[in-house]
Design an enzyme around this catalytic site. Structure first.
Site, PDB file in Angstrom:
ATOM      1  N   THR A 186       0.805  -1.228   0.000  1.00 22.62           N
ATOM      2  CA  THR A 186       0.000   0.000   0.000  1.00 22.62           C
ATOM      3  C   THR A 186       0.837   1.276   0.000  1.00 22.62           C
ATOM      4  O   THR A 186       0.285   2.373  -0.105  1.00 22.62           O
ATOM      5  CB  THR A 186      -0.889   0.056   1.265  1.00 22.62           C
ATOM      6  OG1 THR A 186      -0.032  -0.036   2.404  1.00 22.62           O
ATOM      7  CG2 THR A 186      -1.903  -1.059   1.291  1.00 22.62           C
ATOM      8  N   LYS A 187       2.145   1.166   0.098  1.00 18.72           N
ATOM      9  CA  LYS A 187       2.971   2.356   0.303  1.00 18.72           C
ATOM     10  C   LYS A 187       3.243   3.110  -1.018  1.00 18.72           C
ATOM     11  O   LYS A 187       2.969   2.587  -2.099  1.00 18.72           O
ATOM     12  CB  LYS A 187       4.287   1.960   0.995  1.00 18.72           C
ATOM     13  CG  LYS A 187       4.060   1.303   2.368  1.00 18.72           C
ATOM     14  CD  LYS A 187       3.563   2.270   3.422  1.00 18.72           C
ATOM     15  CE  LYS A 187       2.810   1.651   4.569  1.00 18.72           C
ATOM     16  NZ  LYS A 187       3.539   0.792   5.487  1.00 18.72           N
TER      17      LYS A 187
END
Ligand SMILES: *Cc1c(COP(=O)(O)O)cnc(C)c1O
Length: 387
Positions: A186-187
């Site tokens: 998700t980064k």
């Protein structure tokens, strides 16, 4: 799909294209899929991008935080100050080395670690301050560094959200502070799983063998042409290395990072416009002298104004096919930490109040202008329903 046939807008899907598929395929065909030349190349490119003094590719940000504390020789009997408003791994890493994480409250505007709370938490056992750049907004580093210097403490930065963030003209990760980045799915930059530790070259060099069993030379160096079968184990290290498949993804993502960030900033502007004049929503701030990485767009809802609470807000968005999350469930309410250290919510009033009202809405480069409009409309609709 939602009831009206529209696709769900996920909270934070990875932004991957044919370039990534081609790079990983090439890495697969190269015959070297573990730690090797691509990882070293990615480390060098990442360090250059940030202006970091040194970089070490790892299996996760958590691994980087753990290694940082080890090379700083922090262990049993020591205390490390950690903000309560973070992901569990920031404090878990302190537990892993046998030290005590001392949780403190955060500042009301940024939800970053509160320097005053840090100052009040320092004892003769304190060895380091763990700084988290919440949502990608750099913490008050100058003030924190001054406190650390005054008390002889190390500053370790959890930069999982802070790629690329700028603070007072410098990039987060460009100082000698040990700084750990996350490339989790998700980064802002993803390699599926992965991380990078940057900072003082002497400390990063100490972390390097610890990331691969405590072996002094990497597997690639040993097996490459002209290498030898000989190696030395200099410490009981860990299996924390990055792989070349991850590095192939990382190289590709790094080339796209500036473009992805430009899109994040555009979306932030669209949200600011879209929510202009809406009472009852507190939007994330950007302090003067700071360029956030805009990893998250955390909103605090005001039930007193809106007539609905955070959970009702989340429910309303879910019904309209908008994915959300909450960053974070603060550590002082997590059973392990609460029970072990007898923590009470009164000692974390800012974080606790924020937690009860926080919701993170989608912010990622794959969102189109229409997607953003749909999100803004959905939120306006949920708010109207409350009034
Ligand atoms: C994602 C995250 C981590 C952990 O990152 P990993 O790479 O999964 O270990 C640590 N701290 C914060 C604040 C995070 O958001």
């Amino acid at each position: 799909m939602t009831d009206d046939g529209r696709t769900r807008l996920e909270f934070s899907p990875p932004f991957l294209g044919e370039e990534e598929i081609a790079e990983v395929t090439e890495a697969l065909r190269s015959g070297w899929i573990s730690l090797g030349p691509r990882t070293r190349q990615f480390e060098a490119a990442f360090a250059e991008y940030l202006g970091a003094p040194a970089a070490l590719g790892l299996s996760s940000c958590t691994a980087g935080l753990h290694l940082a504390l080890i090379v700083l020789k922090i262990g049993p009997g020591d205390e490390v100050i950690v903000p309560t408003m973070t992901f569990c791994s920031t404090a878990n890493a302190v537990e892993h080395v046998g030290a005590k994480p001392v949780l403190v409250d955060v500042e009301a505007d940024t939800l970053n670690i509160d320097p005053e709370a840090v100052e009040n938490a320092i004892t003769e056992r304190t060895k380091a301050i763990m700084v988290v750049h919440y949502g990608g907004h750099p913490a008050d580093l100058n003030t924190l560094q001054a406190i650390a210097d005054r008390h002889g403490l190390a500053v370790v930065e959890d930069a999982a959200h802070a790629l690329p963030a700028r603070y007072e003209g410098r990039t987060v990760g460009a100082t000698p502070n040990l700084t750990s980045f996350s490339f989790y799915a998700t980064k802002n930059l993803t390699t599926g799983e992965g991380g990078m530790l940057t900072g003082d070259p002497a400390l990063v060099d100490r972390a390097r063998p610890l990331s691969l069993h405590g072996i002094q030379t990497g597997a690639w160096d040993r097996h490459s042409k002209g290498g030898t079968w000989y190696y030395e184990v200099v410490a009981p290290g860990y299996k924390y290395n990055m792989t070349d498949l991850e590095a192939a993804l990382g190289m590709c993502q790094l080339k796209k990072l500036d473009g992805m960030q430009a899109r994040r900033r555009e979306i932030v502007d669209l949200y600011r416009e879209g929510f202009g004049g809406v009472e009852g929503l507190e939007l994330p701030v950007a302090r003067h002298g700071v360029e956030p990485a805009w990893h998250l767009f955390p909103i605090r809802v005001r039930p007193d104004v809106l007539g609905i609470d955070r959970d009702q807000f989340v429910h309303g968005l879910t019904e309209q096919g908008i994915g959300t999350s909450v960053h974070f469930i603060p550590l002082h309410v997590q059973p392990y930490y609460q029970e072990k250290y007898g923590l009470t919510t009164e000692d974390f009033s800012v974080a606790h109040d924020a937690f009860e009202r926080l919701v993170t809405i989608p912010l990622h480069p794959g969102l189109s202008d229409e997607d953003c409009e749909r999100i803004v409309d959905a939120i306006r609709k949920v708010i109207c329903a409350g009034n």
